[in-house]
Write an enzyme that holds these catalytic residues in place. Structure first.
Site, PDB file in Angstrom:
ATOM      1  N   ILE A 247       0.833  -1.200   0.000  1.00  0.00           N
ATOM      2  CA  ILE A 247       0.000   0.000   0.000  1.00  0.00           C
ATOM      3  C   ILE A 247       0.872   1.257   0.000  1.00  0.00           C
ATOM      4  CG2 ILE A 247      -0.198   0.132   2.513  1.00  0.00           C
ATOM      5  CD1 ILE A 247      -3.200   0.907   2.020  1.00  0.00           C
TER       6      ILE A 247
ATOM      7  N   GLY B  71       0.680  -5.217   1.542  1.00  0.00           N
ATOM      8  CA  GLY B  71      -0.555  -5.395   0.776  1.00  0.00           C
ATOM      9  C   GLY B  71      -0.395  -6.278  -0.440  1.00  0.00           C
TER      10      GLY B  71
ATOM     11  N   ASP C 193      -1.371  -9.695   0.527  1.00  0.00           N
ATOM     12  CA  ASP C 193      -2.834  -9.804   0.504  1.00  0.00           C
ATOM     13  C   ASP C 193      -3.330 -10.081  -0.912  1.00  0.00           C
ATOM     14  OD1 ASP C 193      -3.798  -8.753   3.345  1.00  0.00           O
ATOM     15  OD2 ASP C 193      -2.254  -7.368   2.686  1.00  0.00           O
TER      16      ASP C 193
ATOM     17  N   GLU D 133       3.091  -5.522   7.634  1.00  0.00           N
ATOM     18  CA  GLU D 133       2.225  -4.669   8.445  1.00  0.00           C
ATOM     19  C   GLU D 133       2.653  -4.606   9.912  1.00  0.00           C
ATOM     20  OE1 GLU D 133      -0.328  -5.804   4.893  1.00  0.00           O
ATOM     21  OE2 GLU D 133       1.211  -6.745   6.147  1.00  0.00           O
TER      22      GLU D 133
ATOM     23  N   ASP E 122      -4.973  -6.338   7.120  1.00  0.00           N
ATOM     24  CA  ASP E 122      -6.433  -6.292   7.219  1.00  0.00           C
ATOM     25  C   ASP E 122      -7.178  -6.447   5.896  1.00  0.00           C
ATOM     26  OD1 ASP E 122      -5.806  -3.841   6.107  1.00  0.00           O
ATOM     27  OD2 ASP E 122      -6.589  -2.633   7.750  1.00  0.00           O
TER      28      ASP E 122
END
Length: 270
Positions: free
Chosen positions: A66, A121, A124, A144, A152
């Site tokens: 991210i 991210g 993810d 993270e 998340d």
């Protein structure tokens, strides 16, 4: 296909090549990324000509995760009321989760080709793909934990089913970086390649092999695999019986059987 700010998309030989295209920013996931990936995968899902997806990153790295500028902007929008801040953050997290749910829920198989950094991210994202392939020098990290938060948008929910609970916990709690060969040994990636060129050639070869199969059979196979993540064996057997009661009537079955008997390559309609 539309013009995108964070991606380039090409369709050839029934394979959609989705390229994260911000190499100057290490393919960091900015605001455009999160909205465009939903649009792209909706298009892929609706386009019968697309049978397989290859997801890769431009330049030396797959993605650094991210965009921290995006996080900073979100932080600047917080006000004095904790309850309202929590509601705003929760909505934003659910929006981001929807971006990778679009990848996970795509009817077509999604193959990730990973070189260089695959951090935060980006983990993810690849966890939402069907298969993952990497260069030997790829670097994976659930980052993270090192910026003071829990992942998340899917890593902690999807990764245990890919690499096992214990290994996922180790990587999530420590944030340590693993290379391509260790990623292969724990099942995070299916196969490793010497460099980025060999990686993309190899993954495209696998994609072409899948694209040559019956799209009805591929669709059913993916649906059953996804269904079984959250259901008992008995539920899965019941579902496939109902599914195939319809799908076994497809002309693809006759085409495949005739091709097998005549030792010819089958040609399936989109």
């Amino acid at each position: 296909m539309s013009d995108y700010q964070a991606f380039s998309v090409e369709l050839a030989d029934k394979i959609a090549h989705v390229l994260i295209d911000r190499p100057e920013k290490i393919n960091a996931m900015n605001a455009d990324f999160w909205t465009e990936i939903i649009e792209i995968f909706r298009w892929i899902d609706a386009m019968d000509e697309v049978r397989v997806v290859v997801l890769s990153g431009a330049g030396k790295h797959f993605s650094s995760g991210i965009d921290l500028m995006m996080l900073a902007q979100l932080g600047s929008q917080m006000g004095p009321d904790v309850g309202r801040n929590a509601e705003k953050l929760r909505r934003k997290i659910l929006e981001l989760q929807a971006s990778f749910n679009a990848v996970d829920q795509c009817r077509k198989p999604v193959l990730a080709a990973i070189q260089g950094y695959c951090l935060g991210g980006a983990i993810d994202l690849i966890a939402a793909c069907d298969m993952r392939y990497a260069t030997l020098d790829a670097q994976f990290s659930i980052k993270e934990i090192d910026i003071g938060m829990a992942a998340d948008v899917g890593t902690l929910q999807r990764l245990p089913r890919i690499i096992g609970d214990g290994m996922m916990r180790e990587l999530a709690f420590t944030g340590r970086t693993i290379g391509g060969e260790e990623a292969r040994s724990i099942g995070l990636v299916n196969r490793t390649f010497a460099d980025a060129s060999a990686l993309l050639d190899g993954v495209m070869g696998i994609a072409r092999e899948i694209a040559a199969k019956s799209p009805v059979a591929v669709r059913g196979t993916k649906e059953m695999i996804r269904y079984m993540r959250d259901h008992r064996v008995d539920d899965g057997l019941e579902y496939i019986a109902t599914w195939n009661a319809a799908m076994l009537q497809s002309v693809d079955l006759r085409v495949a059987m005739a091709a097998h008997m005549s030792k010819q390559k089958p040609e399936f309609a989109d």
